[in-house]
Design a protein around this motif. Structure first.
Motif, mmCIF file in Angstrom:
data_model
loop_
_atom_site.group_PDB
_atom_site.id
_atom_site.type_symbol
_atom_site.label_atom_id
_atom_site.label_comp_id
_atom_site.label_asym_id
_atom_site.label_seq_id
_atom_site.Cartn_x
_atom_site.Cartn_y
_atom_site.Cartn_z
ATOM 1 N N PRO A 91 0.802 -1.225 0.000
ATOM 2 C CA PRO A 91 0.000 0.000 0.000
ATOM 3 C C PRO A 91 0.837 1.279 0.000
ATOM 4 N N HIS A 92 0.131 2.388 0.016
ATOM 5 C CA HIS A 92 0.694 3.734 -0.016
ATOM 6 C C HIS A 92 1.437 4.072 1.279
ATOM 7 N N PHE A 125 -6.041 7.889 -4.856
ATOM 8 C CA PHE A 125 -6.305 6.597 -4.216
ATOM 9 C C PHE A 125 -7.319 5.756 -4.993
ATOM 10 N N TYR A 126 -7.393 5.989 -6.289
ATOM 11 C CA TYR A 126 -8.342 5.303 -7.157
ATOM 12 C C TYR A 126 -8.244 3.778 -7.084
ATOM 13 N N LEU A 127 -7.027 3.254 -6.864
ATOM 14 C CA LEU A 127 -6.793 1.805 -6.971
ATOM 15 C C LEU A 127 -7.605 1.024 -5.954
ATOM 16 N N TYR A 128 -7.995 1.648 -4.867
ATOM 17 C CA TYR A 128 -8.722 0.955 -3.809
ATOM 18 C C TYR A 128 -10.230 0.931 -4.051
ATOM 19 N N ARG A 165 2.581 6.274 -9.139
ATOM 20 C CA ARG A 165 3.923 6.746 -8.807
ATOM 21 C C ARG A 165 4.699 6.914 -10.101
ATOM 22 N N GLN A 166 5.273 8.102 -10.288
ATOM 23 C CA GLN A 166 6.055 8.342 -11.492
ATOM 24 C C GLN A 166 7.255 7.393 -11.526
ATOM 25 N N SER A 209 1.450 3.922 -5.145
ATOM 26 C CA SER A 209 2.148 5.116 -4.690
ATOM 27 C C SER A 209 3.513 4.721 -4.118
ATOM 28 N N PHE A 210 3.793 5.000 -2.853
ATOM 29 C CA PHE A 210 5.048 4.531 -2.252
ATOM 30 C C PHE A 210 5.237 3.033 -2.475
ATOM 31 N N GLY A 211 4.163 2.281 -2.422
ATOM 32 C CA GLY A 211 4.238 0.840 -2.637
ATOM 33 C C GLY A 211 4.755 0.457 -4.010
ATOM 34 N N SER A 212 4.636 1.365 -5.004
ATOM 35 C CA SER A 212 5.156 1.063 -6.340
ATOM 36 C C SER A 212 6.669 0.947 -6.341
ATOM 37 N N VAL A 213 7.329 1.845 -5.601
ATOM 38 C CA VAL A 213 8.787 1.754 -5.481
ATOM 39 C C VAL A 213 9.167 0.434 -4.820
#
Length: 266
Positions: A28-29, A229-232, A123-124, A95-99
């Motif tokens: 998660p984020h 937070f669309y993914l949730y 996340r860019q 988000s942070f979880g993408s990294v």
């Protein structure tokens, strides 16, 4: 100490469940808990294990000091997965979880346990590193306002500060890990699906295409609406979960050229 991974979904706690044939790992984020993915829980098939990262400094691990760099987090998550039975796996981060998802994928590759697919959301790509002023350096009141502005607190809450302040140490630590992260010298050979919302207030959706340069394999972008937070949201989960389960079953649906699909979260 609570483990780094917690089971979610319809398989969780069932003594009569069949052996899983695949595994989805979700991250998660910043400051997020496994419950962020609750909308996914009854969409994941019975024969697929849904595991969520449970990081220190929140929930049942609130007494532990949160970590402030991605390396130790990723190493602990990779160790936790290595301790489980090997299964076809996909990794998802928001988000942070993408990294974390991207670095976990690279770590699992080095260990000879590469996932079938990695999905990065909101996340860019690493070629756009964080630049000052950094969110993790904001005073508490400003950090609360930042989290609220991007949708990190429910609508209609009278005292957002009171709601968010207990989570600020974990949020701040995760943001520091995110904002100090730098692109590694090598990418991955695992297919990437980049997920985004076109109305995300902090991510430029068109930049998500550049996740394609982080892999030597297939790439696909899926775009939605619904803010950061669309993914949730349930309608988004109904689109994304089948993409992941198809990859587990040997049909990744990720072509070696950039493609795009658009779905609404409304």
């Amino acid at each position: 100490m609570t483990g780094w991974l917690t089971a979610l979904g319809r398989r969780s706690g069932r003594a009569d469940r069949p052996a899983p044939v695949g595994r989805i790992v979700v991250l998660p984020h910043a400051g997020g808990w496994p419950s962020a993915f609750r909308s996914w829980m009854d969409l994941v098939p019975h024969d697929v294990e849904l595991l969520a990262a449970q990081l220190p400094g929140r929930g049942p691990r609130s007494a532990e000091e949160p970590l402030r760099r991605t390396g130790p987090i990723v190493a602990a998550l990779a160790d936790a997965l290595a301790a489980r039975d090997p299964l076809p796996t996909v990794v998802v981060g928001h988000s942070f979880g993408s990294v974390l998802a991207y670095e976990l994928t690279r770590s699992l590759e080095r260990r000879g346990a590469a996932p079938r697919l990695v999905a990065v959301s909101a996340r860019q790509p690493p070629c756009f590193p964080s630049r000052p002023p950094y969110s993790h350096c904001l005073p508490d009141d400003e950090l609360v306002r930042h989290v609220h502005r991007i949708g990190g607190a429910p609508d209609g809450v009278a005292d957002v500060g009171r709601l968010l302040r207990p989570s600020l140490p974990a949020i701040r630590a995760d943001l520091e890990a995110l904002e100090t992260y730098r692109r590694p010298p090598t990418g991955t050979s695992i297919p990437i699906v980049a997920l985004c919302a076109t109305d995300d207030p902090i991510v430029i959706a068109e930049r998500m295409f550049l996740w394609s340069v982080e892999t030597t394999s297939g790439f696909r972008r899926l775009s939605f609406d619904g803010g950061h937070f669309y993914l949730y949201r349930r309608p988004v989960a109904e689109v994304v979960v089948p993409v992941l389960t198809d990859a587990l079953r040997g049909d990744p649906a990720v072509e070696p050229t950039v493609t795009q699909a658009v779905a609404s979260s409304a």
